[in-house]
Design a protein around this motif. Sequence first.
Motif, PDB file in Angstrom:
ATOM      1  N   ILE A 152       2.492  50.472  46.739  1.00 37.28           N
ATOM      2  CA  ILE A 152       3.230  49.207  45.852  1.00 37.28           C
ATOM      3  C   ILE A 152       2.757  49.320  44.364  1.00 37.28           C
ATOM      4  N   LYS A 153       3.724  49.245  43.479  1.00 37.33           N
ATOM      5  CA  LYS A 153       3.306  49.384  42.351  1.00 37.33           C
ATOM      6  C   LYS A 153       4.427  48.416  41.495  1.00 37.33           C
ATOM      7  N   ASP A 154       3.689  47.424  40.721  1.00 33.86           N
ATOM      8  CA  ASP A 154       4.641  46.535  40.015  1.00 33.86           C
ATOM      9  C   ASP A 154       5.552  45.832  40.950  1.00 33.86           C
ATOM     10  N   GLY A 155       5.011  45.498  42.248  1.00 38.96           N
ATOM     11  CA  GLY A 155       6.078  44.620  43.174  1.00 38.96           C
ATOM     12  C   GLY A 155       6.889  45.523  44.022  1.00 38.96           C
ATOM     13  N   PHE A 156       7.011  46.854  43.756  1.00 40.60           N
ATOM     14  CA  PHE A 156       8.059  47.412  44.467  1.00 40.60           C
ATOM     15  C   PHE A 156       7.332  48.628  45.400  1.00 40.60           C
ATOM     16  N   HIS A 157       8.113  49.046  46.446  1.00 39.43           N
ATOM     17  CA  HIS A 157       7.367  50.098  47.339  1.00 39.43           C
ATOM     18  C   HIS A 157       7.978  51.392  47.030  1.00 39.43           C
ATOM     19  N   GLY A 158       7.130  52.317  47.477  1.00 39.21           N
ATOM     20  CA  GLY A 158       7.816  53.787  47.390  1.00 39.21           C
ATOM     21  C   GLY A 158       7.243  54.305  48.596  1.00 39.21           C
ATOM     22  N   ASP A 159       7.834  55.175  49.484  1.00 44.11           N
ATOM     23  CA  ASP A 159       7.751  55.413  51.008  1.00 44.11           C
ATOM     24  C   ASP A 159       8.159  56.611  51.005  1.00 44.11           C
ATOM     25  N   ALA A 160       7.090  57.908  51.562  1.00 39.06           N
ATOM     26  CA  ALA A 160       7.558  59.199  51.701  1.00 39.06           C
ATOM     27  C   ALA A 160       6.603  59.714  52.793  1.00 39.06           C
ATOM     28  N   SER A 161       7.088  60.623  53.446  1.00 34.66           N
ATOM     29  CA  SER A 161       6.100  61.402  54.358  1.00 34.66           C
ATOM     30  C   SER A 161       6.485  62.889  54.341  1.00 34.66           C
ATOM     31  N   ARG A 162       5.488  63.875  54.826  1.00 37.47           N
ATOM     32  CA  ARG A 162       5.894  65.186  54.610  1.00 37.47           C
ATOM     33  C   ARG A 162       4.735  65.604  55.707  1.00 37.47           C
ATOM     34  N   MET A 163       5.239  66.927  56.270  1.00 36.95           N
ATOM     35  CA  MET A 163       4.407  67.610  57.077  1.00 36.95           C
ATOM     36  C   MET A 163       3.659  68.756  56.477  1.00 36.95           C
ATOM     37  N   TYR A 164       2.585  68.762  57.237  1.00 33.43           N
ATOM     38  CA  TYR A 164       1.586  69.586  56.653  1.00 33.43           C
ATOM     39  C   TYR A 164       1.225  70.786  57.828  1.00 33.43           C
ATOM     40  N   LEU A 165       1.201  72.041  57.551  1.00 35.14           N
ATOM     41  CA  LEU A 165       0.575  73.054  58.746  1.00 35.14           C
ATOM     42  C   LEU A 165      -0.813  73.202  58.070  1.00 35.14           C
ATOM     43  N   VAL A 166      -1.568  73.237  59.373  1.00 35.44           N
ATOM     44  CA  VAL A 166      -2.870  73.385  59.241  1.00 35.44           C
ATOM     45  C   VAL A 166      -3.359  74.910  59.830  1.00 35.44           C
ATOM     46  N   GLY A 167      -3.712  75.875  58.965  1.00 38.26           N
ATOM     47  CA  GLY A 167      -3.879  77.126  59.128  1.00 38.26           C
ATOM     48  C   GLY A 167      -2.640  77.666  59.536  1.00 38.26           C
ATOM     49  N   LYS A 168      -2.387  78.625  60.609  1.00 30.16           N
ATOM     50  CA  LYS A 168      -1.184  79.050  61.087  1.00 30.16           C
ATOM     51  C   LYS A 168      -0.648  78.691  62.359  1.00 30.16           C
ATOM     52  N   PRO A 169       0.099  77.404  62.468  1.00 31.84           N
ATOM     53  CA  PRO A 169       0.800  77.037  63.751  1.00 31.84           C
ATOM     54  C   PRO A 169       1.620  77.992  64.547  1.00 31.84           C
ATOM     55  N   PRO A 170       1.777  77.846  65.972  1.00 30.05           N
ATOM     56  CA  PRO A 170       2.856  78.639  66.452  1.00 30.05           C
ATOM     57  C   PRO A 170       4.062  78.571  66.099  1.00 30.05           C
ATOM     58  N   ILE A 171       4.859  79.534  66.158  1.00 32.17           N
ATOM     59  CA  ILE A 171       6.221  79.710  65.777  1.00 32.17           C
ATOM     60  C   ILE A 171       7.021  78.670  66.029  1.00 32.17           C
ATOM     61  N   LEU A 172       7.109  77.912  67.115  1.00 28.35           N
ATOM     62  CA  LEU A 172       7.877  76.890  67.878  1.00 28.35           C
ATOM     63  C   LEU A 172       7.512  75.755  66.682  1.00 28.35           C
ATOM     64  N   ALA A 173       6.129  75.571  66.408  1.00 30.18           N
ATOM     65  CA  ALA A 173       5.611  74.326  65.551  1.00 30.18           C
ATOM     66  C   ALA A 173       6.440  74.366  64.352  1.00 30.18           C
ATOM     67  N   GLN A 174       6.484  75.618  63.662  1.00 35.46           N
ATOM     68  CA  GLN A 174       6.782  75.895  62.500  1.00 35.46           C
ATOM     69  C   GLN A 174       8.519  75.854  62.326  1.00 35.46           C
ATOM     70  N   ARG A 175       9.171  76.084  63.280  1.00 36.71           N
ATOM     71  CA  ARG A 175      10.408  76.077  63.501  1.00 36.71           C
ATOM     72  C   ARG A 175      10.797  74.414  63.311  1.00 36.71           C
ATOM     73  N   LEU A 176      10.027  73.755  64.234  1.00 42.49           N
ATOM     74  CA  LEU A 176      10.354  72.383  64.374  1.00 42.49           C
ATOM     75  C   LEU A 176       9.965  71.582  63.204  1.00 42.49           C
TER      76      LEU A 176
END
Length: 253
Positions: free
Chosen positions: A102-126
């Motif tokens: 919240i800045k100056d009374g208004f909201h910003g909302d976002a999310s992101r996926m992060y890969l930790v090391g090297k996930p399996p191919i299925l996880a990367q595809r998802l």
Amino acid sequence: SLMAIQLKTDDDLSRMRTAGQLTRSVLDMIGPHVKPGVTTGELDEICHDYIVNTLEAVPAPLNYRGFPKSICTSVNHVVCHGIPGGKRLKNGDIVNIDITVIKDGFHGDASRMYLVGKPPILAQRLVETAKECLELGISVVRPGAHLGDIGSIIQNYAESKGFSVVREYCGHGIGRGFHEDPQVLHYGTYGEGIEIVPGMTFTIEPMVNAGKAQTRLLSDGWTVVTKDHSLSAQWEHTLAVTSTGVEVLTGVA
């Protein structure tokens, strides 16, 4: 109904643009810290400090309906609203970090996926598919379109890849409030739902499961997991509907 939807003025939108850019900066900042051995609680502390001290903003989740932390960290089969704590990330994990400031009374909302090391191919595809779902959802937003168009394109794409879309949690209007009307479903029928008009601001945040769509809520009252323990991935942006199309407020300036 349309009556409950807060259409934003140009002044509102300029403040929402600022809140959106700050939200994006937290997601950029935290990326290098997401690596094997870090705890989700440490990620929360780093984000909290950055939001409060560097951005001089407010982390919206903290104490929101009793939520105990400043960010949500949803690892592997956690769909959303994971509570940061002692869980140590390990090689192969996937984690969603969800930031709302919240800045100056208004909201910003976002999310992101992060890969930790090297996930399996299925996880990367998802993870990649969930990102494409968000991008496709954004691509149909314009005046005269309908909210059902967003859900329809997301559901069809996810299911075409052999994945499923979570039903119980959805995108939402946003502005002075963290969650405003309308609800933005990530499944549905083209041409149905509320008509999209300029001045609307809302999130699109599809949750895509590798297995079945069903979820369950853990006893902490927040953490949502896939019922079949399959992996889940989610990406989110805050959007503003313009006279000609859409502006991604949490995107690249």
